[in-house]
Design an enzyme around this catalytic site. Sequence first.
Site, mmCIF file in Angstrom:
data_model
loop_
_atom_site.group_PDB
_atom_site.id
_atom_site.type_symbol
_atom_site.label_atom_id
_atom_site.label_comp_id
_atom_site.label_asym_id
_atom_site.label_seq_id
_atom_site.Cartn_x
_atom_site.Cartn_y
_atom_site.Cartn_z
ATOM 1 N N SER A 10 45.998 42.777 43.462
ATOM 2 C CA SER A 10 45.974 42.634 42.005
ATOM 3 C C SER A 10 46.843 43.712 41.362
ATOM 4 O O SER A 10 48.026 43.792 41.655
ATOM 5 C CB SER A 10 44.528 42.665 41.509
ATOM 6 O OG SER A 10 44.432 42.259 40.166
ATOM 7 N N GLU A 46 43.774 31.531 41.420
ATOM 8 C CA GLU A 46 43.879 32.861 40.825
ATOM 9 C C GLU A 46 43.361 32.914 39.387
ATOM 10 O O GLU A 46 42.880 33.948 38.929
ATOM 11 C CB GLU A 46 45.345 33.326 40.841
ATOM 12 C CG GLU A 46 45.912 33.616 42.212
ATOM 13 C CD GLU A 46 45.462 34.951 42.774
ATOM 14 O OE1 GLU A 46 44.668 35.639 42.110
ATOM 15 O OE2 GLU A 46 45.915 35.294 43.883
ATOM 16 N N HIS A 73 40.408 34.761 42.258
ATOM 17 C CA HIS A 73 41.137 36.022 42.341
ATOM 18 C C HIS A 73 40.244 37.111 42.936
ATOM 19 O O HIS A 73 39.138 37.347 42.470
ATOM 20 C CB HIS A 73 41.593 36.442 40.940
ATOM 21 C CG HIS A 73 42.324 37.754 40.910
ATOM 22 N ND1 HIS A 73 43.650 37.871 41.255
ATOM 23 C CD2 HIS A 73 41.921 39.003 40.564
ATOM 24 C CE1 HIS A 73 44.027 39.130 41.113
ATOM 25 N NE2 HIS A 73 42.991 39.844 40.704
#
Length: 568
Positions: free
Chosen positions: A241, A367, A477
Amino acid sequence: MFTPQAAILTVSALVTGALASSQVPPSVHLDRATFFGNASGVVTQFLGIPFALPPVGDLRLRLPLPNAPYTGVHNASAFGPACIQQLEPPLPIPAGFSPVTLQLLAGRDGGAPIVDSEDCLSINVVKPASSTDWTKLPVLVWIYGGGFENGASASFNGSVIVERSIQLGQPVVYVSMNYRWVALFPRNMVHTLGFPGGVEAQKAGIGNLGLHDQRLALRWVQKYIHAFGGDPGKVTIWGESAGAISVALQLVTNGGNTEGLFRGAFMQSGSPTGIGPVAEGQPFYDALVANVSCAAAKDTLQCLREAPLDRLRTAINASPDIFAFQSLNLAWQPRVDGAFLKDDPQTLVLQNSVAKVPLLSGDCDDEGTLFSLSTSNLTTDAEVRAYLAANYFKSVPSADIDAILAAYPNDTAQGSPFDTGTLNAVTPQFKRLAALQGDLVFQAPRRFFLQQRAGKQPVFSYLSKRFKTLPDLGSFHGSDVDVIYGPSDMTDYLIRFATHLDPNVGASADSSASFADSSASLFWPRYTTAAPQLLTFLDGAVPLNISLDTYRAEGMAELTRVSLAHPL
């Protein structure tokens, strides 16, 4: 902050206790100092070692300075505090959310509360207990994520990675560090201790302090990692991330010159993204100095350095967060400052300003689902269009927005979680927004980056479809962090990549053996423009297969074209 008196007293108690139990704590010598760590089975931990002078007082909002040569005796048995950050916000869960998913998310939020401090620039090393200063093992440097808003190295168990590497017969040393990044939003405006914006920050050369912190930590690794059995010439930087975006920005800075700091990069859900100049943060900077009563000061930066921390902390905890309505419009992200980032990162990629090291980059299939929970009030096409125009595409021509929306229609069968038909339609526009936001910030930038680099350096890519059957969120995610710290087959690929710069080297030829019994793996082909192959991680009886990175081609092409012309 270490003081000789406190360190000696603490270590004295540590050693006394260890001797009482007939165990002497492991130690390492750095400069003229001794650090005592923890022994845990086949691994040894040295935690909370400062790698920079504390960024407090007059060093607040300044480039990090290296720690003075170490002297004395220090206790390195516990993590140091995290950098100042927001309290982790609760997810904005819409009505009717699956109890199964709620239970999983609640489990991910467990653990002790994060303790934070301005004096936070510390580094951690986990190594095989048997390694010495002559073993020269590969080194994995982990950069955590959290939206440039919250997170801590203490939240990740590096022992899992090192223990698995020992089982594979390919031992590695694991390193993690803290870095500044916290967002301040006075009056819904944004400023950060790690990523300040505005002309003042640009002139002072402090626009991307958090990235400078990471770079200094990498220099620390070069200087000291040999004492832990690591090879400074075999460093792989790895993140997820915001951590993966940080890895990407370390690749494109300095004209692509690594300065010998690393030889490979592993990125989970993060790539070079389109971002604007530091000057765009001027309204946010002005709002901050007004909020802390510094607007009339001759030197507003110095006034901010002297402002009480509790005043800044109040602004942090009252601020919007990554799960607020603005979602992935990360106003507190790194910006083009003319120093660390001389241009928009995607433009730097086009200019070939990229470190020519082996790359491994991938995404989770869904995501955008986590980041679309906060927009459950958007239920019509008109509301979605207005949201995109105001939040992501402020200067984008209407025709371009229309083209993007046409490529991402309000069709639940085409939305995210992908390949779930009419299921998981949490709200009328949820799956559409999840598809669009996930591709805009994660999938499209990864595809653009890898297509530009394929053929110029070794490139590998993956797609994680694990957790795919999780109601509402799918392969959300961050779900691949759970996978790689499992450990799992993904952990094995990571270790082999760090060891050999190729995730295939060292794998068992018996592809039918289970993860628990061997390092067997499916062969992972390189990513090329002619054959953009992805190693795909799956649940079920067939855990791995090869797929093509050609899905949603029209939509991602539109998103890339727009982001190149109008960086977010």
